[in-house]
Design an enzyme around this catalytic site. Structure first.
Site, PDB file in Angstrom:
ATOM      1  N   SER A  24       0.831  -1.215   0.000  1.00 54.30           N
ATOM      2  CA  SER A  24       0.000   0.000   0.000  1.00 54.30           C
ATOM      3  C   SER A  24       0.861   1.258   0.000  1.00 54.30           C
ATOM      4  O   SER A  24       0.341   2.366  -0.069  1.00 54.30           O
ATOM      5  CB  SER A  24      -0.928   0.022   1.217  1.00 54.30           C
ATOM      6  OG  SER A  24      -0.175  -0.056   2.412  1.00 54.30           O
ATOM      7  N   HIS A 157     -39.559  23.105 -10.697  1.00 51.91           N
ATOM      8  CA  HIS A 157     -39.701  22.207 -11.864  1.00 51.91           C
ATOM      9  C   HIS A 157     -39.038  22.799 -13.112  1.00 51.91           C
ATOM     10  O   HIS A 157     -39.424  22.481 -14.234  1.00 51.91           O
ATOM     11  CB  HIS A 157     -41.168  21.907 -12.188  1.00 51.91           C
ATOM     12  CG  HIS A 157     -41.999  21.578 -10.984  1.00 51.91           C
ATOM     13  ND1 HIS A 157     -42.185  20.295 -10.534  1.00 51.91           N
ATOM     14  CD2 HIS A 157     -42.667  22.386 -10.113  1.00 51.91           C
ATOM     15  CE1 HIS A 157     -42.942  20.316  -9.456  1.00 51.91           C
ATOM     16  NE2 HIS A 157     -43.243  21.579  -9.165  1.00 51.91           N
ATOM     17  N   SER A 278     -13.849  24.963 -28.885  1.00 50.68           N
ATOM     18  CA  SER A 278     -14.060  23.721 -29.612  1.00 50.68           C
ATOM     19  C   SER A 278     -12.982  23.603 -30.674  1.00 50.68           C
ATOM     20  O   SER A 278     -12.537  24.605 -31.238  1.00 50.68           O
ATOM     21  CB  SER A 278     -15.435  23.748 -30.273  1.00 50.68           C
ATOM     22  OG  SER A 278     -15.466  22.876 -31.378  1.00 50.68           O
ATOM     23  N   LYS A 284     -17.561  28.510 -30.490  1.00 51.72           N
ATOM     24  CA  LYS A 284     -17.965  27.945 -29.196  1.00 51.72           C
ATOM     25  C   LYS A 284     -17.156  28.477 -28.017  1.00 51.72           C
ATOM     26  O   LYS A 284     -15.950  28.649 -28.096  1.00 51.72           O
ATOM     27  CB  LYS A 284     -17.829  26.407 -29.229  1.00 51.72           C
ATOM     28  CG  LYS A 284     -18.786  25.722 -30.155  1.00 51.72           C
ATOM     29  CD  LYS A 284     -20.241  25.784 -29.700  1.00 51.72           C
ATOM     30  CE  LYS A 284     -20.515  24.968 -28.486  1.00 51.72           C
ATOM     31  NZ  LYS A 284     -20.743  23.575 -28.590  1.00 51.72           N
ATOM     32  N   GLU A 291     -19.004  21.746 -16.178  1.00 52.87           N
ATOM     33  CA  GLU A 291     -19.411  20.373 -16.516  1.00 52.87           C
ATOM     34  C   GLU A 291     -18.556  19.354 -15.777  1.00 52.87           C
ATOM     35  O   GLU A 291     -19.045  18.321 -15.320  1.00 52.87           O
ATOM     36  CB  GLU A 291     -19.305  20.147 -18.024  1.00 52.87           C
ATOM     37  CG  GLU A 291     -20.343  20.924 -18.811  1.00 52.87           C
ATOM     38  CD  GLU A 291     -19.990  20.976 -20.286  1.00 52.87           C
ATOM     39  OE1 GLU A 291     -20.382  20.053 -21.009  1.00 52.87           O
ATOM     40  OE2 GLU A 291     -19.290  21.919 -20.708  1.00 52.87           O
ATOM     41  N   TYR A 318      -9.636  -5.680  13.392  1.00 51.01           N
ATOM     42  CA  TYR A 318      -9.012  -5.249  12.144  1.00 51.01           C
ATOM     43  C   TYR A 318      -9.087  -6.329  11.064  1.00 51.01           C
ATOM     44  O   TYR A 318      -8.868  -7.509  11.326  1.00 51.01           O
ATOM     45  CB  TYR A 318      -7.540  -4.879  12.383  1.00 51.01           C
ATOM     46  CG  TYR A 318      -6.845  -4.500  11.090  1.00 51.01           C
ATOM     47  CD1 TYR A 318      -7.005  -3.224  10.556  1.00 51.01           C
ATOM     48  CD2 TYR A 318      -6.089  -5.437  10.370  1.00 51.01           C
ATOM     49  CE1 TYR A 318      -6.409  -2.884   9.351  1.00 51.01           C
ATOM     50  CE2 TYR A 318      -5.495  -5.102   9.163  1.00 51.01           C
ATOM     51  CZ  TYR A 318      -5.659  -3.825   8.659  1.00 51.01           C
ATOM     52  OH  TYR A 318      -5.084  -3.482   7.465  1.00 51.01           O
TER      53      TYR A 318
END
Ligand code: ARG
Length: 461
Positions: A24, A157, A278, A284, A291, A318
């Site tokens: 790990s 809505h 773009s 664009k 996003e 554990y």
């Protein structure tokens, strides 16, 4: 030490496959600084209770400090064969200082060690994320001054509902983030309990002083049951949930602003510096940052889901499964921190498209509910008033006009008690001013809230 990493009882070295599978250190090396701090506190305590001599303690502290400095400088070589960060640091210490180093692991195990390191790491992350949340709140409060007295349509809505002050919108996000910060504070109390000294799972026969270690490491207390703390990661899950809630809040905000930036809405313009282009369409300007904030929420939710599944059905105490918790929590914390860092300058730098908003603000009968409540205030039952105003809206729709444009005769035909004073609540400015209830978008109340928020965030600085 022998090349049998697990000592005398083993007759074979670890298989390469298991070694690679189970290591790990490739990710838990992130706990290094905390591991060293925990070990130094442990060594000081061992000296205080007479398990180490003062010179052994000093050798350990110096050796560990050197190792920490090398790790911070990127000069330390972690070895996967030594499995995890704890073994890497301890083994290196033993290689360098010999017998004093061989005494460090007295009265502890890696089970309480990993829980201690992880709690220290999470505690710092909580403070870091909290500061980022405060910063984002400041950006929203800053917006209330930029957009003072701007009225925007409020939605339910995603249909136009009632008019609200833009400042009311921004403070709504401050409130959401306020609760996230409260959740962090609350989570921190449970994270901030020291497990070290609970050893493998039953405690230790060595006469250790756990409170001394807790005090040195800034823990609020010591965990009360060794089996409990050896077996549980609820503190990590709780942190992962709070991070998820933050991500969900950011995702909702991002979605809203993505809509607001469309040609269709045209409510908001993001600074060019926070848009991307773009490769094919030259015109664009895309809100990729927003996003991605929305998209990255998916991994934060997924991490929480993983942790829940990971800890489901584990018997005490554990189990090695628990090693799988770190990467999920690291990823959630990193992701949410990055989203918060990006969100603040976007919030501060965006421009409301006031002309576009106000030129369309009279569409959608945003003042209809205020008019209905006006009718209620002159004694008409709500259900009746709702029906009557619905009829008036239908009339205005047929005439393609605002409610405020209907002649007084229409209002009087709807209900005898409606007179010229109806016009005092019509139109979005008047409708907004008519709100009375606390927490509403009433301009006076919103201004008071803005002041409260400014003071609160200033006091924190
Ligand atoms: N690397 C382990 C973890 O992250 C540390 C504890 C290992 N304990 C053990 N008994 N194998 O959980």
């Amino acid at each position: 030490m022998s090349d049998k990493p697990w000592g005398g009882a083993f007759e074979q070295p670890t298989d390469q496959l298991l070694e690679q599978f189970s290591e790990s250190v490739s990710f838990d090396h992130r706990l290094s600084a905390y591991d060293v701090r925990g070990s130094i506190a442990h060594a000081r305590m061992l000296a205080a209770v007479g398990v180490l001599t003062e010179s052994e303690r000093d050798e350990i502290v110096t050796g560990l400090s050197d190792i920490a400095a090398e790790i911070a400088a990127g000069k330390f070589e972690f070895r996967a064969a030594l499995e995890d960060v704890h073994m890497n640091i301890e083994r290196t210490l033993v290689e360098r200082i010999g017998d004093a180093g061989r005494k460090l692991h007295t009265g502890r195990s890696r089970n309480d060690q990993v829980s201690t390191d992880f709690r220290l790491w999470i505690r710092d992350q909580i403070d870091h994320i909290d500061a980022l949340l405060a910063n984002l709140q400041r950006a929203f409060v800053h917006r209330t001054s930029l957009d003072e007295s701007v009225i925007v349509p409020g939605y339910t809505h995603l249909q136009r509902a009632q008019p609200v002050l833009a400042a009311h919108y921004w403070l709504a996000y401050c409130e959401k983030l306020k609760r996230d910060r409260q959740r962090l504070t609350d989570c921190r109390r449970r994270v901030n309990q020291l497990p070290l000294g609970t050893a493998a799972m039953a405690g230790t026969t060595i006469p250790i002083d756990r409170q001394m270690v807790a005090d040195e490491l800034g823990f609020e207390g010591v965990v009360a049951n060794s089996l409990d703390s050896s077996s549980d990661r609820d503190f990590a899950l709780e942190f992962a949930y709070v991070l998820t809630q933050i991500a969900l809040h950011l995702s909702g905000w991002a979605e809203e602003w993505i809509l607001w930036c469309t040609t269709e809405f045209n409510f908001l313009k993001l600074p060019d510096a926070f848009c991307t282009g773009s490769s094919i369409m030259p015109q664009k300007k895309n809100p990729d940052g927003l996003e991605l904030i929305r998209g990255k929420t998916a991994r934060v939710v997924g991490n929480l889901q993983s942790l829940i599944t990971l800890t489901k059905g584990l018997p005490m105490a554990y189990n090695r499964d628990l090693q799988e918790d770190k990467e999920r929590v690291f990823d959630s914390a990193d992701t949410v921190a990055a989203c918060l860092e990006l969100a603040a300058p976007m919030v501060a730098g965006a421009e409301l498209q006031c002309e576009s908003i106000s030129s369309g603000i009279d569409s959608g009968y945003l003042d209809a509910t205020t008019l209905m409540e006006y009718l209620i205030s002159v004694g008409v039952p709500q259900r009746t008033a709702h029906e009557l105003i619905g009829n008036l809206v239908a009339t205005a729709m047929k005439k393609d006009c605002r409610l405020a444009d209907l002649p007084i005769e229409e209002f009087q035909a709807a209900h005898a008690s409606l007179d010229e004073s109806v016009y005092e609540v019509l139109g979005v400015d008047r409708a907004v001013a008519a709100f009375r209830s606390t927490a509403s978008t009433n301009p006076q109340m919103v201004a008071e809230q803005v002041e409260l928020w400014k003071k609160k965030l200033q006091a924190e600085n």
